[in-house]
Design a protein around this motif. Structure first.
Motif, PDB file in Angstrom:
ATOM      1  N   TYR A  82      61.775 123.569  55.266  1.00 56.00           N
ATOM      2  CA  TYR A  82      62.250 124.730  54.499  1.00 56.00           C
ATOM      3  C   TYR A  82      63.247 124.327  53.402  1.00 56.00           C
ATOM      4  CZ  TYR A  82      60.259 126.450  58.800  1.00 56.00           C
ATOM      5  OH  TYR A  82      59.415 126.646  59.863  1.00 56.00           O
ATOM      6  N   ASP A  83      63.280 123.024  53.086  1.00 53.87           N
ATOM      7  CA  ASP A  83      64.105 122.542  51.973  1.00 53.87           C
ATOM      8  C   ASP A  83      63.316 122.784  50.682  1.00 53.87           C
ATOM      9  OD1 ASP A  83      65.712 121.278  50.148  1.00 53.87           O
ATOM     10  OD2 ASP A  83      65.795 119.358  51.218  1.00 53.87           O
ATOM     11  N   ILE A  84      63.251 124.039  50.310  1.00 52.04           N
ATOM     12  CA  ILE A  84      62.417 124.457  49.181  1.00 52.04           C
ATOM     13  C   ILE A  84      62.954 123.910  47.862  1.00 52.04           C
ATOM     14  CG2 ILE A  84      61.454 126.455  47.970  1.00 52.04           C
ATOM     15  CD1 ILE A  84      60.368 125.956  50.807  1.00 52.04           C
ATOM     16  N   ASP A  85      64.255 123.794  47.736  1.00 48.91           N
ATOM     17  CA  ASP A  85      64.834 123.260  46.498  1.00 48.91           C
ATOM     18  C   ASP A  85      64.281 121.866  46.207  1.00 48.91           C
ATOM     19  OD1 ASP A  85      66.348 125.546  46.204  1.00 48.91           O
ATOM     20  OD2 ASP A  85      68.179 124.665  47.028  1.00 48.91           O
ATOM     21  N   THR A  86      64.308 120.994  47.218  1.00 48.96           N
ATOM     22  CA  THR A  86      63.804 119.629  47.027  1.00 48.96           C
ATOM     23  C   THR A  86      62.295 119.629  46.789  1.00 48.96           C
ATOM     24  OG1 THR A  86      65.558 118.686  48.396  1.00 48.96           O
ATOM     25  CG2 THR A  86      63.576 117.359  48.099  1.00 48.96           C
ATOM     26  N   ALA A  87      61.577 120.449  47.553  1.00 50.48           N
ATOM     27  CA  ALA A  87      60.121 120.497  47.380  1.00 50.48           C
ATOM     28  C   ALA A  87      59.748 120.920  45.968  1.00 50.48           C
ATOM     29  CB  ALA A  87      59.512 121.465  48.391  1.00 50.48           C
ATOM     30  N   TYR A  88      60.382 121.964  45.466  1.00 47.39           N
ATOM     31  CA  TYR A  88      60.036 122.467  44.139  1.00 47.39           C
ATOM     32  C   TYR A  88      60.461 121.504  43.039  1.00 47.39           C
ATOM     33  CZ  TYR A  88      58.599 127.043  45.949  1.00 47.39           C
ATOM     34  OH  TYR A  88      57.942 128.054  46.590  1.00 47.39           O
ATOM     35  N   LYS A  89      61.599 120.856  43.219  1.00 45.11           N
ATOM     36  CA  LYS A  89      62.031 119.864  42.224  1.00 45.11           C
ATOM     37  C   LYS A  89      61.036 118.707  42.171  1.00 45.11           C
ATOM     38  CE  LYS A  89      65.948 116.886  40.986  1.00 45.11           C
ATOM     39  NZ  LYS A  89      67.316 116.450  41.376  1.00 45.11           N
ATOM     40  N   SER A 104      58.233 117.841  39.050  1.00 46.72           N
ATOM     41  CA  SER A 104      58.143 116.545  38.351  1.00 46.72           C
ATOM     42  C   SER A 104      56.703 116.045  38.313  1.00 46.72           C
ATOM     43  CB  SER A 104      59.036 115.505  39.046  1.00 46.72           C
ATOM     44  OG  SER A 104      58.508 115.107  40.303  1.00 46.72           O
ATOM     45  N   TRP A 105      55.865 116.508  39.255  1.00 46.45           N
ATOM     46  CA  TRP A 105      54.455 116.126  39.255  1.00 46.45           C
ATOM     47  C   TRP A 105      53.612 117.041  38.378  1.00 46.45           C
ATOM     48  CZ3 TRP A 105      53.735 115.998  45.337  1.00 46.45           C
ATOM     49  CH2 TRP A 105      54.543 114.995  45.878  1.00 46.45           C
ATOM     50  N   ALA A 106      54.089 118.250  38.152  1.00 41.14           N
ATOM     51  CA  ALA A 106      53.278 119.285  37.501  1.00 41.14           C
ATOM     52  C   ALA A 106      52.696 118.887  36.145  1.00 41.14           C
ATOM     53  CB  ALA A 106      54.085 120.574  37.378  1.00 41.14           C
ATOM     54  N   PRO A 107      53.445 118.212  35.255  1.00 38.25           N
ATOM     55  CA  PRO A 107      52.867 117.871  33.944  1.00 38.25           C
ATOM     56  C   PRO A 107      51.617 116.990  34.048  1.00 38.25           C
ATOM     57  CG  PRO A 107      55.250 117.678  33.869  1.00 38.25           C
ATOM     58  CD  PRO A 107      54.887 117.860  35.310  1.00 38.25           C
ATOM     59  N   THR A 111      49.526 117.189  36.674  1.00 41.41           N
ATOM     60  CA  THR A 111      48.582 117.871  37.557  1.00 41.41           C
ATOM     61  C   THR A 111      47.584 118.639  36.710  1.00 41.41           C
ATOM     62  OG1 THR A 111      50.256 118.106  39.295  1.00 41.41           O
ATOM     63  CG2 THR A 111      48.366 119.599  39.384  1.00 41.41           C
ATOM     64  N   LEU A 112      46.303 118.413  36.953  1.00 41.22           N
ATOM     65  CA  LEU A 112      45.285 119.063  36.133  1.00 41.22           C
ATOM     66  C   LEU A 112      45.281 120.569  36.324  1.00 41.22           C
ATOM     67  CD1 LEU A 112      42.816 118.779  34.234  1.00 41.22           C
ATOM     68  CD2 LEU A 112      41.390 118.637  36.301  1.00 41.22           C
ATOM     69  N   GLN A 113      45.445 121.021  37.579  1.00 42.08           N
ATOM     70  CA  GLN A 113      45.278 122.447  37.864  1.00 42.08           C
ATOM     71  C   GLN A 113      45.948 122.813  39.185  1.00 42.08           C
ATOM     72  OE1 GLN A 113      41.252 123.724  37.175  1.00 42.08           O
ATOM     73  NE2 GLN A 113      41.380 125.370  38.679  1.00 42.08           N
ATOM     74  N   PHE A 114      46.476 124.029  39.247  1.00 39.95           N
ATOM     75  CA  PHE A 114      46.921 124.627  40.505  1.00 39.95           C
ATOM     76  C   PHE A 114      45.813 125.590  40.931  1.00 39.95           C
ATOM     77  CE2 PHE A 114      50.836 123.020  38.797  1.00 39.95           C
ATOM     78  CZ  PHE A 114      51.577 122.642  39.912  1.00 39.95           C
ATOM     79  N   TYR A 115      45.097 125.226  41.976  1.00 43.53           N
ATOM     80  CA  TYR A 115      43.914 125.997  42.346  1.00 43.53           C
ATOM     81  C   TYR A 115      44.252 127.173  43.259  1.00 43.53           C
ATOM     82  CZ  TYR A 115      43.769 123.611  46.953  1.00 43.53           C
ATOM     83  OH  TYR A 115      44.052 123.146  48.213  1.00 43.53           O
ATOM     84  N   THR A 116      43.384 128.182  43.226  1.00 48.27           N
ATOM     85  CA  THR A 116      43.603 129.396  44.021  1.00 48.27           C
ATOM     86  C   THR A 116      42.417 129.735  44.927  1.00 48.27           C
ATOM     87  OG1 THR A 116      42.800 130.781  42.204  1.00 48.27           O
ATOM     88  CG2 THR A 116      45.183 130.410  42.331  1.00 48.27           C
ATOM     89  N   SER A 117      41.424 128.856  45.004  1.00 47.32           N
ATOM     90  CA  SER A 117      40.286 129.102  45.892  1.00 47.32           C
ATOM     91  C   SER A 117      39.659 127.785  46.306  1.00 47.32           C
ATOM     92  CB  SER A 117      39.226 129.974  45.202  1.00 47.32           C
ATOM     93  OG  SER A 117      38.525 129.229  44.227  1.00 47.32           O
ATOM     94  N   SER A 118      38.924 127.812  47.420  1.00 43.23           N
ATOM     95  CA  SER A 118      38.233 126.620  47.903  1.00 43.23           C
ATOM     96  C   SER A 118      37.176 126.170  46.907  1.00 43.23           C
ATOM     97  CB  SER A 118      37.594 126.897  49.265  1.00 43.23           C
ATOM     98  OG  SER A 118      36.662 127.968  49.180  1.00 43.23           O
ATOM     99  N   GLU A 169      59.210 127.702  38.740  1.00 37.33           N
ATOM    100  CA  GLU A 169      59.756 126.354  38.810  1.00 37.33           C
ATOM    101  C   GLU A 169      58.713 125.263  38.954  1.00 37.33           C
ATOM    102  OE1 GLU A 169      62.844 126.152  41.803  1.00 37.33           O
ATOM    103  OE2 GLU A 169      63.453 128.219  41.411  1.00 37.33           O
ATOM    104  N   VAL A 170      57.489 125.620  39.345  1.00 36.98           N
ATOM    105  CA  VAL A 170      56.483 124.593  39.614  1.00 36.98           C
ATOM    106  C   VAL A 170      55.235 124.765  38.759  1.00 36.98           C
ATOM    107  CG1 VAL A 170      55.058 123.464  41.358  1.00 36.98           C
ATOM    108  CG2 VAL A 170      57.321 124.339  41.981  1.00 36.98           C
ATOM    109  N   SER A 171      54.460 125.797  39.026  1.00 34.44           N
ATOM    110  CA  SER A 171      53.135 125.920  38.395  1.00 34.44           C
ATOM    111  C   SER A 171      53.186 126.187  36.904  1.00 34.44           C
ATOM    112  CB  SER A 171      52.306 127.003  39.087  1.00 34.44           C
ATOM    113  OG  SER A 171      52.952 128.255  39.041  1.00 34.44           O
ATOM    114  N   SER A 172      54.336 126.661  36.402  1.00 31.01           N
ATOM    115  CA  SER A 172      54.448 126.929  34.955  1.00 31.01           C
ATOM    116  C   SER A 172      54.864 125.691  34.163  1.00 31.01           C
ATOM    117  CB  SER A 172      55.456 128.046  34.713  1.00 31.01           C
ATOM    118  OG  SER A 172      56.754 127.653  35.146  1.00 31.01           O
ATOM    119  N   LYS A 173      55.175 124.601  34.850  1.00 34.78           N
ATOM    120  CA  LYS A 173      55.674 123.399  34.155  1.00 34.78           C
ATOM    121  C   LYS A 173      54.556 122.627  33.451  1.00 34.78           C
ATOM    122  CE  LYS A 173      59.868 124.165  35.437  1.00 34.78           C
ATOM    123  NZ  LYS A 173      60.870 124.589  34.452  1.00 34.78           N
TER     124      LYS A 173
END
Length: 354
Positions: free
Chosen positions: A194-201, A205-208, A210-217, A350-354
């Motif tokens: 539940y250390d969300i601050d560290t997870a999101y940070k 840093s990986w997001a730029p 990352t090709l895509q944040f997917y929403t389905s299988s 903080e993540v998917s919009s980066k």
């Protein structure tokens, strides 16, 4: 933990009144006692019919009406029903089961009414839930075997490796793998799940790259099979059909930060056909139904007497029969329910919009 040898169900006022009057809750409700409505996921509904519903009808003489939809749609419908639900049994993911409990929408289930509760693995009887798990999903990495080996894919650092820039995808937090992935990264790089601050940070840093944040299988499996990505965090169930079809794709558990989700069988408060609901749940938890569901649907069984199909063993190894022994943990539902809305909002910012 749901108790195997004592009644933990709180009998509703409707059932008490019916018993005093000398009639069943089904008769009191005015419906046929031999019919029940099962609310389930749209995805895999045909397989559910084949593996569980039709054999249940044949074995018991009950008739099942299947009502399908997403977790959120069905839970909203149940809340709007205001104590007069359209369904008798609900198949629902653990977060939404917990959310429904927080709104007092479900009733507890007793081993006196559902004897097969006494045969389940301990993790399926978590006392944080009013209903048992009937299957579970493991979070890990789906990867192309022609591009990565299992050891490399098992390390979260594959998502930060510049060698794979724009060749990986990540789950949006809205899908099952999303929260499990966030918690796995939080546990690996921070102080716990539940250390969300560290997870999101870390994920930001990986997001730029990352090709895509997917929403389905469908999204993530298409990206893999078309060669657009080499890896993505995903639940193990996504790998089953790909492996069967001969695609150069496999799945591996993370070397650290192993989390799983469960799907649960819940009875809404005010359900009209309790006897039928209990019979359906008891059948679904039997070794026979669990084995068939594993074969046809790809569900990981929670009854240790069920047989594990070869393909599930190939995908998940020991975790296909004993996920806890394989190092997987579940997340605390109260913590998730309390913080989910904030975490979803923050993920988008903080993540998917980066």
């Amino acid at each position: 933990m749901l108790q195997r040898h004592r009644v933990i169900a709180v009998i509703t006022a409707t059932v008490v009144t019916a018993a005093v009057a000398g009639c069943s809750a089904d008769d009191e409700a005015g419906g046929s006692p031999n019919t029940l409505v099962v609310s389930a996921f749209s995805f895999g509904s045909e397989e559910l019919q084949e593996a569980v519903i039709k054999p249940f009808e044949k074995a018991t003489g009950y008739t099942v009406k299947l009502d399908t939809g997403s977790n959120s749609e069905r839970l909203t419908q149940l809340q709007l029903a205001n104590g007069r639900p359209d369904s008798d049994v609900m198949l629902i993911s653990d977060y939404y089961a917990a959310l429904g409990q927080s709104k007092d929408l479900f009733q507890s289930i007793s081993a006196d009414d559902v004897p097969n509760l006494g045969k389940l693995s301990d993790f399926a009887l978590d006392d944080k839930y009013l209903g048992p798990a009937y299957t579970y999903q493991l979070d890990g990495t789906l990867y192309r075997t022609d591009k990565l080996d299992a050891k490399e894919a098992a390390n979260w650092s594959v998502y930060s490796d510049k060698k794979y820039a724009k060749k990986t995808a990540m789950p949006d937090i809205s899908v099952t793998a999303g929260q499990l992935t966030v918690s796995g990264i939080a546990d690996t790089y921070g102080s716990g799940p539940y250390d969300i601050d560290t997870a999101y940070k870390t994920m930001a840093s990986w997001a730029p790259n990352t090709l895509q944040f997917y929403t389905s299988s469908t999204e993530v499996t298409n990206l893999l099979t078309q060669g657009e990505i080499v890896a993505a965090p995903a639940i193990s169930a996504f790998a089953t059909d790909l492996i069967k079809s001969g695609e150069p794709v496999s799945w591996v558990a993370p070397s650290k930060g192993k989390y799983m989700a469960t799907n649960r069988l819940m009875i809404p408060k005010g359900a009209e056909h309790l006897k039928a609901a209990y019979a359906f749940i008891d059948y679904y938890l039997s070794a026979t139904a669990q084995t068939k569901a594993a074969e046809v649907i790809g569900d990981m069984p929670v009854n240790p007497e069920a047989k594990i199909p070869d393909v599930l063993g190939k995908v998940a190894g020991k975790a296909a029969s004993d996920p806890v022994a394989a190092g997987f943990q579940t997340l605390d539902p109260d913590t998730i329910v309390d913080h989910r809305d904030d975490w979803v909002d923050r993920f988008a910012r903080e993540v998917s919009s980066k």
